[in-house]
Design an enzyme around this catalytic site. Sequence first.
Site: not given
Length: 589
Positions: A84, A193, A183, A430
């Site tokens: 990221r 990813k 995300s 999460s």
Amino acid sequence: MTYTCFCEVRWDGARRPRQRRGERCVRREGSEKGGRVSAHELAGKKAPPELLINVPRLVSAYYTDKPDPGVAAQRVSFGTSGHRGSSLERSFNEEHVLAMCQAVCDVRARMGVDGPLYAGMDTHALSEPALRTSIEVFAANEVNVFIQDGFGYTPTPVISHAILTHNRGRSSGLADGVVITPSHNPPADGGFKYNPPEGGPAAPETTREIERRANDLLEAGLEAVQRMPLSEALDSDSVHRHDYVKPYVEDLKNVVDMEAVAGAGLKIGVDPMGGSGVAYWEPIAEVYGLDLEVVNPRVDPTFSFMTVDHDGQIRMDPSSHHAMASLVELKDRFDVAFGNDPDYDRHGIVTREGGLMNPNHYLAVAVWYLFQNRARWGNEVSVGKTLVSSSMIDRVTADLGRDLCEVPVGFKWFVDGLLSGRLGFAGEESAGASFLRQDGSVWTTDKDGLLLDLLAAEILAVTGQDPAEHYEALEEQFGSPIYERIESPATKAQKKALKELSPEMVERDELAGERIVSKQTRASCNDAPIGGLKVVAENGWFAARPSGTEDIYKIYTESFKGPEHLKRVQEEAREIVAAAFEAAGVQGA
């Protein structure tokens, strides 16, 4: 020292977050009812214009700014959920994507993966440029890449579903995939990813190989990257337009009791939060006859419709009551409502009475419900959880007579268990989870926000009570835990010392007045290193681990004996961490 404390507590007047001087305690999950909390002045309010990203500038920087592979922050780095970064910080630019895609081609060739590569993207501004770059590389490498027809958006779990559907019963011509998404991260970020043929997040050894190869390519000036112009790639035999929506939607009936949901006549609300699942809800409602309303169908790469998160940033986190404020305000219109992050691997559940559910609470209810309502799952099927998820899940699992599989942080640790059917349910604190089909076979091996949304509707339809009501019953039976996460700045030396802790370095026999029953630096289920330490007593525990992406460390804490006991757990956790720093010869916290 400044700490950030993320509190997951019930706001019913009986319990309140406790703050110590110099700390900032932010209520991250729970209902919307009162309570003193320190958060940014914009938290929960609609994002003002000055917070919105400049999309042309962001996209221009993607193509024109060049990363320096000699600068650590500008190299490819696969963390828990892929690479990221932001083009404005030279951490997610075209050169990164070129290098990562060529690395994927090289690694899949070495592994003998020669079937289709399913590619998806979310709605972040950098995702479509990155997908177009990816197509140029995959086509040049003669990889058969499948993209959503019309450059549509594709959720992470749908890519996992597509991979597993193709690979079922096969031993050759196996498929894999990539998802271009950061995300729930802010709008200026991009992400990448890789999902191997097992369908879920890649194992550490695979991501390390991709990362190493990509950085070698960057350092060599991308000389070994194969690429063709996009127009040629799109006309080639390697690029296939594909409908991801229909196969996923029509298969949902095999994992969720959609007949029960439709038969109950529930009024369902959905806020896609501008994410990649926006085109899935109307087909779901049509195929299964649901009374479902999409309250916000907009897709906007600035995410201008969002309410601001606790820290004053735009962040599409469906477990944040600040980010979900718009949907929570509408809760009285619906029997149950959902929100998801941009790649749809996380879920947020809103009920009439409870408001936004704490993810830990919902995971416990999901376990309780599923293992009593999936008759075709075998008695040997277990429950999977990450080591920082609530111990309420442990108590529910034990009461059900099931085995518990506790793994390090990261959904990749659940892939093998879900694929084999050994794990009936796997979840992390999460707000990410998945579970088996009704016949006990694998559904997805990645987190599936759509699935967990629809499960909430099934629970209400079948039992007549929503998940929040069920959690209250679980509290009456097993106790009322208070869960908080504390973050503190940490140097690289401190993070290294924390990562290298051993159980023997913890000399204490008690935690907050209770006998310590375990000291763990490796996960109990798979013996994988947890990258830190977990100390467990009968009614409280803490886990300390360094962040893989930020210069901080995190202390997760939970108590079943109230706020004063939790405070003691936190104080002793800090003392143990400080002792570890001292033993390693680095400055303490």
